[in-house]
Design an enzyme around this catalytic site. Structure first.
Site, short mmCIF file in Angstrom:
data_model
loop_
_atom_site.label_atom_id
_atom_site.label_comp_id
_atom_site.label_asym_id
_atom_site.label_seq_id
_atom_site.Cartn_x
_atom_site.Cartn_y
_atom_site.Cartn_z
N LYS A 78 90.24 101.33 37.05
CA LYS A 78 88.74 101.85 37.00
C LYS A 78 88.05 101.07 35.99
O LYS A 78 88.47 100.81 34.82
CB LYS A 78 88.90 103.45 36.86
CG LYS A 78 87.55 104.11 36.82
CD LYS A 78 87.42 105.58 36.53
CE LYS A 78 86.22 106.21 36.71
NZ LYS A 78 86.33 107.51 36.55
N SER A 153 84.07 110.68 40.06
CA SER A 153 83.44 109.08 39.65
C SER A 153 84.51 108.29 40.12
O SER A 153 83.99 107.15 39.95
CB SER A 153 83.21 109.20 38.18
OG SER A 153 84.32 109.41 37.41
N SER A 177 87.36 113.92 38.34
CA SER A 177 87.02 112.46 39.00
C SER A 177 88.24 111.72 39.51
O SER A 177 88.09 110.70 39.97
CB SER A 177 86.20 111.70 37.88
OG SER A 177 85.08 112.34 37.62
#
EC number: 6.3.5.7
Length: 485
Positions: A78, A153, A177
């Site tokens: 990420k 996210s 997330s």
């Protein structure tokens, strides 16, 4: 058949038997990215040159006795987890050209395990969002149906695994997330106990809530990855000095005698019928394997959403104050004085959702409102944590849906922040309490979109979560279903 249809242990065996090479795995990843990335848009940056060079280096070591299970495995990271020399943007124009000069602790650990970083994954800007539509560059799409969001996210992290672009990925979880996009994309995502995994090198959103965790195709692979990244880190003051057990040892398929709590609040108002029915069906599966379940109450969970947005936005307001054009990130050219530099840099560099949360947090921390809002939110957080502890005094795990509904369409909720925030009503309490939780596939809803089962455990008891998740996974076939991208 893709090589990534195999588990980590199967691929490890194939490598040791020299049936495949590390280069084969890396090329499989980049070929798949070339085939589907224009549609999925899971990646922000690729690291092809270094990945191929590392694969060639590792190919010479195939068969060595000290090669661990993650040797040569391709991974995506990420884009809020710093990677030395590899662009890290947090999906924000504020950090569009930021090249870190060090690796996050989790990246160091994965490099030590000889994994290969394929690239950096798209996300909601600074991890603020539930659909990946808040990325400062472009929105990731759900591989199951490109008209739908992948969640957020960590939408890029979940979508890349679901699309077969990487074997597994790292995400971060502040209010759901990891788990929410894992549910939307039909993969496995775990938020570890707060303090289980080092946050050193994670660009902070809300420091008391953030945790890095793994997203994978199977529970077993998830356990391998968590095993590799867990443990005390002296570079992170919140890292816990708690022994990391052998997560694989408990993957026996046996849940006989397990006591399951099902909060009535997690099956009540605001939870869709499809999510509710999928959980009840999952409970029947576990009941048939010898587990028992009872309905319980987490009475303060109804306050979790408001509590979370007050606390997380307050912490974000403080954490993001460092991005002012002086040292980090972009710098506005439209300045006449220092005040202009601060104001214009932040106005131009941050997106709307980040600005919204900074404003909310600054308000909550301001003189005259601190006691009325921030301090009371902290008190409610304690009550929520106590609710979990009271339930865990009599039960081994808590089970419910990961999300109230399956994924929604791109653009459907982007103009309604409160409706968007409500997607996380079932995951946020877990972060406020600091306990671990996993999402595993448990069915499909409208338009064949995946649903997730959330299994919540006691502090630092990821082993029991994995035990239950693995048993359910092996008794069903949801994890074998693939997006037909």
């Amino acid at each position: 058949m893709s090589l990534f249809d195999h588990s980590v242990s199967e691929l490890h065996k194939k490598l040791n038997n020299k049936e495949i090479s590390v280069t084969d795995l890396v090329e499989e990843s980049y070929k798949r990215i070339a085939d589907v990335e224009d549609n999925v848009k899971a990646f922000l940056t690729l690291d092809e040159e270094n990945a191929r060079a590392k694969a060639k280096e590792l190919d010479a070591k195939i068969g060595a006795e000290d090669n661990g299970l993650l040797f040569g495995m391709p991974i995506g990271v990420k884009d809020n987890i710093v990677t030395n020399g590899l662009r890290t943007t947090c999906a924000s124009k504020m950090l569009a050209n930021f090249d870190p000069i060090y690796d996050a602790t989790v990246v160091q650990k994965l490099k030590a395990a000889d994994t290969i970083t394929i690239g950096k994954l798209n996300m909601d800007e600074f991890a603020m969002g539930s659909s990946n539509e808040n990325s400062g560059f472009y929105a990731t799409k759900n591989p199951w149906n490109l008209d739908y969001v992948p969640g957020g996210s960590s939408g890029g992290s979940a979508a890349a695994v679901a699309a077969g672009e990487v074997l597994f990925s790292l995400g971060s979880d502040t209010g759901g997330s990891i788990r929410q996009p894992a549910a939307y994309c039909g993969v496995v995502g775990l938020k570890p106990t707060y303090g289980r995994v080092s946050r050193y090198g994670l660009v902070a959103f809300a420091s008391s809530l953030d945790q890095i965790g793994p997203i994978t195709r199977t529970v077993e692979d998830n356990a391998y990855l968590l095993q590799a990244i867990s443990g005390l880190d002296r570079m992170d003051a919140t890292s816990a000095n708690v022994e990391v057990g052998n997560y694989l040892a408990g993957l026996t398929g046996d849940v006989k005698g397990l006591r399951i709590a099902v909060p009535k609040e997690y099956l009540g108002e605001g939870v869709g019928e499809e999510a509710r029915e999928s959980v009840l069906a999952a409970l029947k599966v576990l009941e048939g394997m010898g587990a028992t379940w009872e309905e319980v109450s987490l009475p303060h969970s109804k306050y979790a959403l408001a509590t979370y947005y007050l606390l997380s936005s307050s912490e974000a307001s403080a954490n993001l104050s460092r991005f002012d054009g002086v040292r980090y990130g972009v710098r506005s050219d439209n300045v006449n004085n220092l005040l202009d530099l601060y104001k214009n840099t932040r106005s131009e560099g941050f997106g709307d959702e980040v600005k919204r949360r900074i404003m909310l947090g600054t308000f909550a921390l301001s003189s005259g409102y601190y006691d009325a809002y921030y301090k009371k939110a902290q008190q409610v957080r304690t009550l929520i944590k106590n609710d979990f502890e009271n339930v865990f005094a009599n039960y081994d795990v808590i089970i419910g849906p990961t999300t109230p509904t399956p994924a929604f369409k791109v653009g459907e909720k982007v103009d309604d922040p409160m409706t968007m925030y409500a997607n996380d009503i079932l995951t946020i309490p877990v972060n406020l309490a600091g306990v671990p939780a996993i999402s595993v596939p448990c069915g499909f809803g409208a338009n064949n979109m995946p649903l997730g089962l959330q299994i919540i455990g006691k502090h630092f008891d990821e082993a029991t979560i994995y035990r239950v998740a693995h048993a359910f996974e092996q008794a069903t076939d949801y994890h074998t279903k693939k997006a037909s991208l």
